[in-house]
Design a protein around this motif. Structure first.
Motif, PDB file in Angstrom:
ATOM      1  N   PHE A  39      49.345   5.305  -1.236  1.00 58.18           N
ATOM      2  CA  PHE A  39      48.804   5.016   0.266  1.00 58.18           C
ATOM      3  C   PHE A  39      48.200   3.795   0.347  1.00 58.18           C
ATOM      4  O   PHE A  39      48.621   3.043   1.298  1.00 58.18           O
ATOM      5  CB  PHE A  39      48.166   6.284   0.695  1.00 58.18           C
ATOM      6  N   LEU A  40      47.478   3.528  -0.474  1.00 59.54           N
ATOM      7  CA  LEU A  40      46.643   1.980  -0.382  1.00 59.54           C
ATOM      8  C   LEU A  40      47.902   0.950  -0.542  1.00 59.54           C
ATOM      9  O   LEU A  40      47.863  -0.173   0.218  1.00 59.54           O
ATOM     10  CB  LEU A  40      45.704   1.741  -1.349  1.00 59.54           C
ATOM     11  N   PHE A  92      50.888   0.983   0.408  1.00 59.60           N
ATOM     12  CA  PHE A  92      51.659   1.163   1.644  1.00 59.60           C
ATOM     13  C   PHE A  92      50.821   0.575   2.784  1.00 59.60           C
ATOM     14  O   PHE A  92      51.374  -0.292   3.470  1.00 59.60           O
ATOM     15  CB  PHE A  92      51.699   2.634   2.066  1.00 59.60           C
ATOM     16  N   ALA A  93      49.594   0.865   2.949  1.00 61.15           N
ATOM     17  CA  ALA A  93      48.811   0.373   3.876  1.00 61.15           C
ATOM     18  C   ALA A  93      48.557  -1.304   3.849  1.00 61.15           C
ATOM     19  O   ALA A  93      48.353  -1.885   4.498  1.00 61.15           O
ATOM     20  CB  ALA A  93      47.556   1.312   4.105  1.00 61.15           C
ATOM     21  N   ILE A  94      47.722  -1.255   2.546  1.00 60.42           N
ATOM     22  CA  ILE A  94      47.259  -2.616   2.457  1.00 60.42           C
ATOM     23  C   ILE A  94      48.170  -3.768   2.005  1.00 60.42           C
ATOM     24  O   ILE A  94      48.600  -4.661   2.617  1.00 60.42           O
ATOM     25  CB  ILE A  94      46.222  -2.681   1.327  1.00 60.42           C
ATOM     26  N   GLY A 147      50.848  -3.476   4.568  1.00 59.03           N
ATOM     27  CA  GLY A 147      50.483  -4.067   5.870  1.00 59.03           C
ATOM     28  C   GLY A 147      50.101  -5.605   6.074  1.00 59.03           C
ATOM     29  O   GLY A 147      50.618  -6.152   6.872  1.00 59.03           O
TER      30      GLY A 147
END
Ligand code: HEM
Length: 416
Positions: free
Chosen positions: A354-355, A357-359, A362
């Protein structure tokens, strides 16, 4: 119809094929991500198919507007094919985790097609780039393009690729037939040379959604380009009007095909067609036409940018319905529940996913999209501001840190 003991045998077979190692986090997380990434995949597939179709049609048309639109849409088609492939891998990973008995059986039963899938896709990609390299540098966007056959070949091969995916997905839903397909007339068929199941209405539905989705792309195209100093509003308004018609007519066509799909579901789906999820998918597709009629009047400065997000939300609901159909066949009829998968919790890998994916995703995407957005709206050469350059540097550092943690965690696990 099968009796209870036959169903029980199929249930047992599916559980026997399940990976005993278990999954590293809650199965519903894989499912949620599978639905989300499938919706993204199919959105880009539809944009790719629709913009390719415009490129072909425009290349045969004598109208200067159509020719210009064809040249512009080719740029979108070539980016969309890459995005469609990249975001196709994600649902592949998720579906094979929670539905491994089904996905792998389906793949092995049609192994030639699974391997062929890649080869056909490579040719489809090449054919599109061949067309692009032949015509992309033309300064005069209204000139007659060459090598039109290669763009037609590309679209045809993309459709074959999509059909293979559709067939693999359809085969997953028929565990009661797997043995029959494997053992035909008493002879074992190891060849993997056949595609055994498909539903033309279901396939046609997903493909037909290319019409309204590409319509949404055309409406967005005008909104995006109209702020440029050199905007030709006559041409852009024409393109957006075409887009509005495509959304309205295409949604109605797709709704009819959705209905046909629901009416031809296998018996094992029970009353899915008239259930909430069965109905809402079709209703949402039809809603797109109504939304376009009401919200895309005149300039529609804000709603023009909303057209693609609205298409994505509708796609997400359809993707959920599609997943609920799979669940209702495999769980409600065959009593195979992916939710009871053994969980061997691995918080590090779940957190890392998830990190990342997000960071990582992102920051990199934010940089790319900012550059693409600004370049598309600039006349002449675009020079990024220091703030945009800083975004790029930050994204790069985040990626370097990610690679370092990857090796540190790997070596640490290894020496443990
Ligand atoms: C470029 C051409 C492609 C087209 C036209 C295409 C089209 C489609 C269509 C129509 C479906 C829905 C099938 C159904 O539910 O009946 C689908 C599903 C899917 N596609 Fe693609 N696809 C393409 C490429 C790819 C690639 C390159 C990958 C991955 C490497 C991929 C992965 C998937 C996955 C994982 C599913 C869902 C499987 C499932 O949930 O059971 N696709 N695709």
């Amino acid at each position: 119809m099968m009796d209870a003991s036959q169903v029980a045998q199929v249930t047992e077979m599916m559980y026997a094929l399940r990976n005993p190692a278990g999954v590293p986090t809650f199965p519903i997380i894989f499912m949620g991500l599978g639905v989300l990434t499938f919706a993204l995949h199919i959105l880009f597939v539809q944009i790719m198919l629709g913009t390719s179709a415009i490129t072909i049609f425009g290349s045969f048309s004598q109208s200067p507007y159509w020719r210009r639109l064809a040249a512009a849409m080719l740029e979108i088609a070539k980016v969309s094919v890459s995005v469609a492939i990249v975001v196709g891998v994600a649902p592949l990973l998720f579906v094979q985790v929670v539905y491994d008995p089904h996905w792998y059986t389906s793949n092995v039963l049609s192994a030639d097609w699974v391997i062929g899938f890649i080869i056909i896709l490579i040719f489809a990609y090449w054919a599109m780039y061949f067309y692009y390299f032949t015509n992309g540098k033309n300064k005069d966007k209204t000139a007659q393009p060459k090598a039109r056959w290669s763009m037609m070949l590309s679209l045809a091969l993309m459709l074959v690729v999509g059909f293979i995916m559709h067939s693999l997905t359809s085969q997953m839903l028929h565990p009661e037939l797997w043995k029959e397909w494997y053992l035909q007339n008493g002879v074992l068929d190891y060849s993997g040379s056949q595609l055994h199941a498909y539903n033309p209405w279901r396939f046609a539905f997903f493909i037909s959604m290319a019409i309204p989705v590409t319509g949404a792309m055309l409406v967005t195209y005008r909104r995006f380009k109209m702020v440029r100093e050199d905007a030709d509003m006559g041409y852009l308004n024409w393109a957006a009007d075409l887009g509005k018609t495509w959304i309205k007519v295409g949604s109605v066509i797709a709704t009819v095909l959705y209905l046909a799909w629901m009416m031809t579901l296998p018996e094992t789906a029970g009353s899915f067609a008239t259930s909430f999820w069965g109905i809402i998918g079709g209703v949402m597709v039809l809603f797109f036409a109504i939304w376009a009629q009401v919200r895309l009047q005149g300039e529609a400065k804000f709603c023009s940018y909303m057209a693609l997000p609205v298409a994505l939300v509708i796609g997400l609901i359809v993707a959920t319905s599609r997943e609920m159909l799979r669940y209702s066949i495999l769980n409600d009829f065959f009593h195979y529940d992916f939710m009871d998968y053994k969980i061997v919790m691995d918080w590090y890998s779940t957190g890392l996913f998830f990190l990342t994916f997000a960071i990582v995703g992102g920051s990199t995407l934010a940089y790319y999209l900012t550059i693409a957005w600004k370049a598309g709206q600039t006349v002449g050469v675009y020079t990024p501001s220091p703030a945009v350059n800083r975004m790029g540097t930050i994204a790069l550092w985040i990626m370097i840190l990610w690679v370092i943690q990857f090796f540190v965690a790997g070596i640490w696990t290894w020496v443990q």
